[in-house]
Design a protein around this motif. Structure first.
Motif, PDB file in Angstrom:
ATOM      1  N   LEU A 101       0.830  -1.201   0.000  1.00 37.46           N
ATOM      2  CA  LEU A 101       0.000   0.000   0.000  1.00 37.46           C
ATOM      3  C   LEU A 101       0.866   1.253   0.000  1.00 37.46           C
ATOM      4  O   LEU A 101       0.633   2.191  -0.790  1.00 37.46           O
ATOM      5  N   THR A 102       1.873   1.278   0.855  1.00 38.18           N
ATOM      6  CA  THR A 102       2.744   2.455   0.944  1.00 38.18           C
ATOM      7  C   THR A 102       3.483   2.684  -0.362  1.00 38.18           C
ATOM      8  O   THR A 102       3.600   3.820  -0.843  1.00 38.18           O
ATOM      9  N   ARG A 103       3.994   1.606  -0.967  1.00 35.65           N
ATOM     10  CA  ARG A 103       4.733   1.752  -2.221  1.00 35.65           C
ATOM     11  C   ARG A 103       3.834   2.283  -3.334  1.00 35.65           C
ATOM     12  O   ARG A 103       4.238   3.159  -4.125  1.00 35.65           O
ATOM     13  N   GLY A 104       2.599   1.768  -3.401  1.00 32.19           N
ATOM     14  CA  GLY A 104       1.682   2.253  -4.424  1.00 32.19           C
ATOM     15  C   GLY A 104       1.351   3.723  -4.256  1.00 32.19           C
ATOM     16  O   GLY A 104       1.284   4.479  -5.240  1.00 32.19           O
ATOM     17  N   LEU A 105       1.147   4.149  -3.010  1.00 30.96           N
ATOM     18  CA  LEU A 105       0.868   5.559  -2.753  1.00 30.96           C
ATOM     19  C   LEU A 105       2.102   6.418  -3.024  1.00 30.96           C
ATOM     20  O   LEU A 105       1.999   7.523  -3.574  1.00 30.96           O
ATOM     21  N   ARG A 106       3.283   5.897  -2.659  1.00 26.28           N
ATOM     22  CA  ARG A 106       4.510   6.658  -2.908  1.00 26.28           C
ATOM     23  C   ARG A 106       4.757   6.836  -4.407  1.00 26.28           C
ATOM     24  O   ARG A 106       5.139   7.927  -4.857  1.00 26.28           O
ATOM     25  N   ASP A 107       4.514   5.795  -5.182  1.00 22.61           N
ATOM     26  CA  ASP A 107       4.687   5.910  -6.635  1.00 22.61           C
ATOM     27  C   ASP A 107       3.736   6.953  -7.215  1.00 22.61           C
ATOM     28  O   ASP A 107       4.112   7.743  -8.093  1.00 22.61           O
ATOM     29  N   ALA A 108       2.491   6.941  -6.733  1.00 24.65           N
ATOM     30  CA  ALA A 108       1.524   7.931  -7.214  1.00 24.65           C
ATOM     31  C   ALA A 108       1.947   9.342  -6.817  1.00 24.65           C
ATOM     32  O   ALA A 108       1.830  10.284  -7.603  1.00 24.65           O
ATOM     33  N   ALA A 109       2.462   9.496  -5.590  1.00 28.20           N
ATOM     34  CA  ALA A 109       2.896  10.817  -5.129  1.00 28.20           C
ATOM     35  C   ALA A 109       4.115  11.299  -5.921  1.00 28.20           C
ATOM     36  O   ALA A 109       4.201  12.477  -6.294  1.00 28.20           O
ATOM     37  N   ALA A 110       5.042  10.387  -6.180  1.00 24.07           N
ATOM     38  CA  ALA A 110       6.243  10.767  -6.925  1.00 24.07           C
ATOM     39  C   ALA A 110       5.907  11.228  -8.337  1.00 24.07           C
ATOM     40  O   ALA A 110       6.630  12.048  -8.920  1.00 24.07           O
ATOM     41  N   ALA A 111       4.815  10.722  -8.886  1.00 28.51           N
ATOM     42  CA  ALA A 111       4.434  11.079 -10.254  1.00 28.51           C
ATOM     43  C   ALA A 111       3.572  12.338 -10.317  1.00 28.51           C
ATOM     44  O   ALA A 111       3.294  12.835 -11.414  1.00 28.51           O
ATOM     45  N   HIS A 112       3.145  12.850  -9.176  1.00 34.46           N
ATOM     46  CA  HIS A 112       2.232  13.998  -9.188  1.00 34.46           C
ATOM     47  C   HIS A 112       3.011  15.304  -9.069  1.00 34.46           C
ATOM     48  O   HIS A 112       3.828  15.461  -8.163  1.00 34.46           O
ATOM     49  N   PRO A 113       2.767  16.259  -9.948  1.00 30.63           N
ATOM     50  CA  PRO A 113       3.549  17.502  -9.919  1.00 30.63           C
ATOM     51  C   PRO A 113       3.300  18.372  -8.688  1.00 30.63           C
ATOM     52  O   PRO A 113       4.111  19.252  -8.395  1.00 30.63           O
ATOM     53  N   LEU A 114       2.208  18.156  -7.981  1.00 33.41           N
ATOM     54  CA  LEU A 114       1.914  18.985  -6.815  1.00 33.41           C
ATOM     55  C   LEU A 114       2.412  18.370  -5.509  1.00 33.41           C
ATOM     56  O   LEU A 114       2.185  18.936  -4.441  1.00 33.41           O
ATOM     57  N   VAL A 115       3.075  17.219  -5.576  1.00 34.47           N
ATOM     58  CA  VAL A 115       3.612  16.578  -4.377  1.00 34.47           C
ATOM     59  C   VAL A 115       5.133  16.533  -4.473  1.00 34.47           C
ATOM     60  O   VAL A 115       5.684  16.026  -5.446  1.00 34.47           O
ATOM     61  N   GLN A 116       5.803  17.066  -3.467  1.00 32.63           N
ATOM     62  CA  GLN A 116       7.262  17.003  -3.403  1.00 32.63           C
ATOM     63  C   GLN A 116       7.656  16.096  -2.248  1.00 32.63           C
ATOM     64  O   GLN A 116       7.344  16.382  -1.084  1.00 32.63           O
ATOM     65  N   LEU A 117       8.321  14.994  -2.555  1.00 32.95           N
ATOM     66  CA  LEU A 117       8.790  14.057  -1.543  1.00 32.95           C
ATOM     67  C   LEU A 117      10.234  14.385  -1.180  1.00 32.95           C
ATOM     68  O   LEU A 117      11.093  14.491  -2.065  1.00 32.95           O
ATOM     69  N   VAL A 118      10.490  14.544   0.110  1.00 31.55           N
ATOM     70  CA  VAL A 118      11.835  14.884   0.575  1.00 31.55           C
ATOM     71  C   VAL A 118      12.268  13.821   1.582  1.00 31.55           C
ATOM     72  O   VAL A 118      11.689  13.705   2.659  1.00 31.55           O
ATOM     73  N   THR A 119      13.265  13.025   1.230  1.00 28.38           N
ATOM     74  CA  THR A 119      13.732  11.952   2.112  1.00 28.38           C
ATOM     75  C   THR A 119      14.830  12.444   3.047  1.00 28.38           C
ATOM     76  O   THR A 119      15.380  13.538   2.875  1.00 28.38           O
ATOM     77  N   ASP A 120      15.135  11.609   4.043  1.00 30.16           N
ATOM     78  CA  ASP A 120      16.201  11.896   5.007  1.00 30.16           C
ATOM     79  C   ASP A 120      16.024  13.275   5.626  1.00 30.16           C
ATOM     80  O   ASP A 120      16.971  14.056   5.732  1.00 30.16           O
ATOM     81  N   SER A 121      14.793  13.569   6.034  1.00 29.36           N
ATOM     82  CA  SER A 121      14.482  14.886   6.603  1.00 29.36           C
ATOM     83  C   SER A 121      13.709  14.684   7.901  1.00 29.36           C
ATOM     84  O   SER A 121      12.508  14.388   7.871  1.00 29.36           O
ATOM     85  N   LYS A 122      14.380  14.851   9.013  1.00 25.19           N
ATOM     86  CA  LYS A 122      13.765  14.673  10.328  1.00 25.19           C
ATOM     87  C   LYS A 122      13.418  16.033  10.922  1.00 25.19           C
ATOM     88  O   LYS A 122      14.285  16.883  11.106  1.00 25.19           O
ATOM     89  N   LEU A 123      12.151  16.216  11.229  1.00 27.12           N
ATOM     90  CA  LEU A 123      11.691  17.466  11.836  1.00 27.12           C
ATOM     91  C   LEU A 123      12.255  17.602  13.238  1.00 27.12           C
ATOM     92  O   LEU A 123      12.244  16.641  14.023  1.00 27.12           O
TER      93      LEU A 123
END
Length: 528
Positions: A101-123
């Motif tokens: 489920l997470t991978r499918g949602l991540r793939d969809a998010a990565a393909a969407h121009p309005l979603v920016q995924l930023v890894t290795d970022s701890k608040l």
């Protein structure tokens, strides 16, 4: 307006980002990890009709290939079959690994121009002001982020919740399960099973199918007991399979094992100014068949349309407050039902009379929890601020609408729930016989001219639809549906003034005056 900052890239955070993107709202998703899912076949989720439909709408393609719908639900007691439920009247639950489920949602998010995924970022810090939220992260780079709102979807140990100083009271180790994912053949292909009081072993065992002959098995353990060793778990597997397969353990391939401890907790507040909590950051549940991930997806759907309205048009404080009011109440009700049922269900005694459905058997109540029905599992009903019900239907105001086919003026016909998640209200006219209408003349036929004019005057963006029928509704009933699929009002015919009032109530009144801000679709980033 700056994007919405979503902290956490699990199923809830990714779903929220995609739900916002579907309504034209940009977001940045801060992922503490490397952006890859740990493969754990024994860690699975069950999605019922509303959340499975939501995941489909968001573009999650792994549901089809890596999920399995229950063919039936069986119950056994002391080695004997007691009941078998099929899904002729209710949609079957969908079961899949959480990493899929997470991978499918991540793939969809990565393909969407309005979603920016930023890894290795701890608040590690956040600040709020009248215009938005400033967040600081550390990781590969030390960075400041600027957003219009911030949502903590960062799990049970939520950094956002701690930074906001929100308490997270509840109960620890409510239930403990040994779990295993294995490939084998069982006597009921594709059917899930609840086995209570088996001849030997723990007091309760469940099995749920996955694709390719894989099953997840859960054994209920004492809440506070000895550690489960690998040898003990293998013994559980072998003894359980032998009991189900005529006394002989069939061949099996053990893929993954673990011990899953369930806690019940509920955050005191889910909103602090421009910051919100969702998913495990706001609540923990899961006993008696309830589904924590599923409740998190419902959080995302409820919050997304309210943030979308705030981002595009401005929203009243009351509308933003209603996220906590609706979702926290719904989850608290679920937790209360589980806590009331648990002592007697686990002790094997009679159910208390104060629990809804108390006259039914323990197996039936547990089945409802697993299948998304009854007090432990049904879709939530939100108490509407104005319960307009001129026409009784099978759906009470605040309840989830039936997924009937609807037709738009352009002639397209789709299930009603396929049109959710676009940030718009839906007005549905029940007009039997619409299947034979000449769609080119819809807007000029019958009630449509007056209804179309009334819809065009509403204070929120609205789509006008027609349905050949709706459960319990007579002809010419008009339904007002929220963007998340909950019924707001029903009217007998066209009532422009009343329809406007109901739509204004859905948005909780006119928005507060907006502070001018520089439009932006990407977050303001400063590298230290």
């Amino acid at each position: 307006m700056d994007p919405v900052i979503v902290v956490g890239a699990g199923p809830v955070g990714l779903s929220l980002a995609l739900a916002l993107a579907g309504q034209g709202v940009p977001s940045v998703v801060l992922d503490e990890g490397p952006g890859k899912e740990e493969i754990r076949p024994a860690r699975t989720v069950v999605l019922h009709s509303d959340t499975a439909a939501m995941a489909h709408r968001l573009g999650c393609t792994t549901l089809r290939d890596e999920g399995a719908y229950f063919a039936a639900w069986r119950t056994m007691r002391r080695g004997r079959d007691t009941h078998r439920s099929t899904f002729e009247e209710h949609p079957a639950p969908l079961h899949l690994p959480q990493h899929a489920l997470t991978r499918g949602l991540r793939d969809a998010a990565a393909a969407h121009p309005l979603v920016q995924l930023v890894t290795d970022s701890k608040l590690d810090s956040l600040e709020q002001d009248d215009r938005g939220v400033t967040a600081h992260t550390r990781g590969a780079e030390t960075t400041w982020w600027r957003g219009s709102y911030l949502v903590g979807c960062d799990g049970a140990r939520s950094t956002v919740r701690k930074l906001l100083g929100i308490r997270f009271p509840g109960r620890t180790a409510v239930e403990r399960h040994a779990v295993a994912a294995l490939r084998t053949e069982l006597p009921w292909p594709g059917e899930a099973l609840l086995h209570r009081n088996p001849p030997s072993g723990p007091a309760e065992v469940t099995s749920r199918p996955l694709p390719d002959g894989v099953w997840r098995l859960d054994w209920l353990l004492p809440s506070r007991g000895e550690l489960v060793t690998p040898d003990a778990l293998v013994t559980l597997v072998r003894d359980t399979l032998a009991a189900w397969c005529g006394g002989t353990t069939p061949p099996y391939d053990l893929l993954d094992t673990g011990v899953h401890t369930l806690h019940h907790r509920l955050a005191r507040r889910w909103r602090d100014g421009r910051a919100f909590l969702a998913g495990d950051a706001a609540h923990l549940l899961g006993a008696l068949g309830t589904q924590g991930v599923e409740e998190g997806l419902r959080d995302a759907e409820n919050l997304a349309w309210k943030l979308s309205l705030a981002w595009h048009q401005g929203a009243s404080e009351a509308l933003l407050d209603s996220y906590e009011g609706e979702r926290r109440t719904a989850v608290a009700t679920r937790l209360r039902a589980a806590d009331q049922a648990m002592p007697t269900l686990r002790a094997g005694g009679a159910l208390r009379t104060y629990l809804p459905g108390a006259a039914r058997s323990a197996e039936t109540l547990l089945t409802d929890g697993h299948l998304g029905r009854g007090p432990l599992g049904a879709e939530p009903t939100y108490a509407p601020p104005m319960a307009v019900r001129e026409v009784p239907t099978a759906t009470e105001p605040g309840g989830a609408v039936a997924n009937v086919p609807v037709t738009a003026p352009d002639g397209s016909t789709v299930p009603l729930r396929d049109l959710l998640g676009q940030g718009r209200l839906l007005v549905v006219l029940v007009a039997p016989g619409t299947g034979v209408w000449d769609r080119r003349h819809w807007l000029g036929a019958g009630l449509m001219p007056r209804l179309a004019a009334a819809v065009s005057a509403l204070p929120v963006r609205t789509d006008l639809l027609v349905a050949d029928g709706y459960p319990g509704a007579p002809a010419h009933t008009v339904l007002l549906v929220r963007p998340d699929g909950h019924l707001a009002a029903t009217f007998a015919g066209v009532r422009p003034a009343e329809l406007y009032e109901a739509a204004d109530t859905v948005r909780a009144g006119a928005p507060a005056a907006r502070i001018a801000a520089t439009p932006s679709t990407t977050p303001t980033v400063v590298i230290d």
